[in-house]
Design a protein around this motif. Sequence first.
Motif, PDB file in Angstrom:
ATOM      1  N   PHE A  93       0.820  -1.206   0.000  1.00 23.18           N
ATOM      2  CA  PHE A  93       0.000   0.000   0.000  1.00 23.18           C
ATOM      3  C   PHE A  93       0.855   1.256   0.000  1.00 23.18           C
ATOM      4  N   GLY A  94       0.254   2.319  -0.489  1.00 24.53           N
ATOM      5  CA  GLY A  94       0.806   3.652  -0.349  1.00 24.53           C
ATOM      6  C   GLY A  94      -0.279   4.548   0.218  1.00 24.53           C
ATOM      7  N   ALA A  95       0.076   5.459   1.100  1.00 24.83           N
ATOM      8  CA  ALA A  95      -0.906   6.329   1.741  1.00 24.83           C
ATOM      9  C   ALA A  95      -0.365   7.745   1.864  1.00 24.83           C
ATOM     10  N   ILE A  96      -1.283   8.704   1.825  1.00 20.68           N
ATOM     11  CA  ILE A  96      -0.942  10.096   2.101  1.00 20.68           C
ATOM     12  C   ILE A  96      -1.611  10.495   3.403  1.00 20.68           C
ATOM     13  N   ILE A  97      -0.831  11.101   4.285  1.00 24.15           N
ATOM     14  CA  ILE A  97      -1.277  11.404   5.648  1.00 24.15           C
ATOM     15  C   ILE A  97      -1.019  12.875   5.940  1.00 24.15           C
ATOM     16  N   ALA A  98      -2.005  13.545   6.516  1.00 20.86           N
ATOM     17  CA  ALA A  98      -1.856  14.957   6.868  1.00 20.86           C
ATOM     18  C   ALA A  98      -0.996  15.093   8.125  1.00 20.86           C
ATOM     19  N   LEU A  99      -0.093  16.062   8.102  1.00 16.89           N
ATOM     20  CA  LEU A  99       0.773  16.346   9.253  1.00 16.89           C
ATOM     21  C   LEU A  99       0.545  17.770   9.734  1.00 16.89           C
ATOM     22  N   ASP A 115      -6.225  11.347  10.189  1.00 18.27           N
ATOM     23  CA  ASP A 115      -5.183  12.069   9.455  1.00 18.27           C
ATOM     24  C   ASP A 115      -4.753  11.325   8.191  1.00 18.27           C
ATOM     25  N   VAL A 116      -5.142  10.045   8.069  1.00 19.50           N
ATOM     26  CA  VAL A 116      -4.880   9.285   6.850  1.00 19.50           C
ATOM     27  C   VAL A 116      -5.929   9.697   5.819  1.00 19.50           C
ATOM     28  N   LEU A 117      -5.496  10.401   4.792  1.00 17.65           N
ATOM     29  CA  LEU A 117      -6.422  10.996   3.827  1.00 17.65           C
ATOM     30  C   LEU A 117      -6.811  10.047   2.704  1.00 17.65           C
ATOM     31  N   GLY A 118      -5.989   9.058   2.450  1.00 19.42           N
ATOM     32  CA  GLY A 118      -6.301   8.104   1.394  1.00 19.42           C
ATOM     33  C   GLY A 118      -5.180   7.109   1.214  1.00 19.42           C
ATOM     34  N   ALA A 119      -5.531   5.931   0.671  1.00 18.68           N
ATOM     35  CA  ALA A 119      -4.540   4.880   0.428  1.00 18.68           C
ATOM     36  C   ALA A 119      -4.875   4.158  -0.864  1.00 18.68           C
ATOM     37  N   GLY A 142       0.352  22.706   2.787  1.00 20.01           N
ATOM     38  CA  GLY A 142       0.675  22.236   4.127  1.00 20.01           C
ATOM     39  C   GLY A 142       1.605  21.039   4.084  1.00 20.01           C
ATOM     40  N   TRP A 143       1.778  20.391   5.245  1.00 20.33           N
ATOM     41  CA  TRP A 143       2.691  19.265   5.391  1.00 20.33           C
ATOM     42  C   TRP A 143       1.944  17.941   5.327  1.00 20.33           C
ATOM     43  N   TYR A 144       2.585  16.968   4.663  1.00 20.70           N
ATOM     44  CA  TYR A 144       1.997  15.637   4.501  1.00 20.70           C
ATOM     45  C   TYR A 144       3.096  14.582   4.606  1.00 20.70           C
ATOM     46  N   ALA A 145       2.668  13.322   4.766  1.00 20.83           N
ATOM     47  CA  ALA A 145       3.596  12.192   4.711  1.00 20.83           C
ATOM     48  C   ALA A 145       3.126  11.236   3.623  1.00 20.83           C
ATOM     49  N   LEU A 146       4.071  10.735   2.871  1.00 18.09           N
ATOM     50  CA  LEU A 146       3.834   9.679   1.888  1.00 18.09           C
ATOM     51  C   LEU A 146       4.453   8.411   2.466  1.00 18.09           C
ATOM     52  N   VAL A 147       3.622   7.381   2.699  1.00 18.70           N
ATOM     53  CA  VAL A 147       4.077   6.187   3.417  1.00 18.70           C
ATOM     54  C   VAL A 147       3.727   4.927   2.622  1.00 18.70           C
ATOM     55  N   PHE A 148       4.663   3.961   2.611  1.00 21.09           N
ATOM     56  CA  PHE A 148       4.441   2.682   1.948  1.00 21.09           C
ATOM     57  C   PHE A 148       4.641   1.547   2.945  1.00 21.09           C
ATOM     58  N   ARG A 192      13.376   6.714  -3.815  1.00 17.78           N
ATOM     59  CA  ARG A 192      12.615   7.347  -4.891  1.00 17.78           C
ATOM     60  C   ARG A 192      11.128   7.190  -4.557  1.00 17.78           C
ATOM     61  N   PHE A 193      10.567   8.200  -3.855  1.00 12.11           N
ATOM     62  CA  PHE A 193       9.154   8.248  -3.517  1.00 12.11           C
ATOM     63  C   PHE A 193       8.544   9.442  -4.251  1.00 12.11           C
ATOM     64  N   VAL A 194       7.400   9.240  -4.904  1.00 12.21           N
ATOM     65  CA  VAL A 194       6.875  10.243  -5.827  1.00 12.21           C
ATOM     66  C   VAL A 194       5.379  10.466  -5.618  1.00 12.21           C
ATOM     67  N   VAL A 195       4.970  11.726  -5.727  1.00 18.03           N
ATOM     68  CA  VAL A 195       3.554  12.103  -5.770  1.00 18.03           C
ATOM     69  C   VAL A 195       3.309  12.824  -7.085  1.00 18.03           C
ATOM     70  N   LYS A 196       2.338  12.340  -7.864  1.00 18.27           N
ATOM     71  CA  LYS A 196       1.974  12.986  -9.124  1.00 18.27           C
ATOM     72  C   LYS A 196       0.603  13.626  -9.013  1.00 18.27           C
ATOM     73  N   GLY A 197       0.374  14.652  -9.798  1.00 19.48           N
ATOM     74  CA  GLY A 197      -0.919  15.323  -9.805  1.00 19.48           C
ATOM     75  C   GLY A 197      -0.849  16.640 -10.547  1.00 19.48           C
ATOM     76  N   THR A 198      -1.775  17.531 -10.234  1.00 19.21           N
ATOM     77  CA  THR A 198      -1.831  18.834 -10.886  1.00 19.21           C
ATOM     78  C   THR A 198      -2.063  19.924  -9.851  1.00 19.21           C
ATOM     79  N   VAL A 199      -1.513  21.081 -10.122  1.00 14.43           N
ATOM     80  CA  VAL A 199      -1.737  22.254  -9.280  1.00 14.43           C
ATOM     81  C   VAL A 199      -3.107  22.832  -9.607  1.00 14.43           C
ATOM     82  N   VAL A 200      -3.850  23.209  -8.582  1.00 11.22           N
ATOM     83  CA  VAL A 200      -5.173  23.790  -8.770  1.00 11.22           C
ATOM     84  C   VAL A 200      -5.031  25.290  -9.022  1.00 11.22           C
ATOM     85  N   PRO A 201      -5.527  25.805 -10.159  1.00  9.01           N
ATOM     86  CA  PRO A 201      -5.444  27.248 -10.407  1.00  9.01           C
ATOM     87  C   PRO A 201      -6.218  28.020  -9.354  1.00  9.01           C
TER      88      PRO A 201
END
Length: 224
Positions: A93-99, A115-119, A142-148, A192-201
Amino acid sequence: MRRTKIQFLRSFSMLVVMLSCPFAATQVNADILFESGTLGPTGVTWSDLSSQTVPGTNISSFAFNGVRFRLNQPVITTEIGGHFVAPTTGTFFGAIIALDDENDFPNSGDLSTSDVLGATLLTFPVSSAEVFGQLPLSLDSGWYALVFGSGLFGATADGGAVRNGVDIEDPAYIAFQPPRWSNLTSLFDNHRFVVKGTVVPEPSTIALVVFASLLSFWIRVRSS
């Protein structure tokens, strides 16, 4: 006059669609929002990691590894991943967590807190490669953690994160090994840990572009 209004409404509708296209396109063409390090040589085997011919870090139900990262503006994530390998194929699994800040850790070891926003689930390759799992989230700055890890969210396989790249700037790696979260020392660098996406205008930017375009279009219609 009526025909002119109909033509204007049709043209107006086409303009709205045209204006929305650039913003819709940004959702399709994902960018790298965060990367902890560069991608090193792929094709590494599990025996290479086991013998430490190539350095790596365990990813298992007893070892969650990840990194803190900061977003400076709102984004929409699309995928998370990195450079991994395992002795046999299987899911992790991979998860993004709010810090709260740059020194914070996830609130739970079993990642059951709010605080776990999604996996998402990813699949270990048996010959190392950069792999990703889809994880669409809307995140504020803000601050987040990417965890596997494994053993949660339906993940069952054990493997490792390959550490043969080069850190980008100074990533703050973290790990959970029961019973606590901790900071990883410099001995566990170059993941090598990566988050992909798009910036919100910014809403104000979108509104300004739309207003200016509609005003220009209206002036041309009135003068024709």
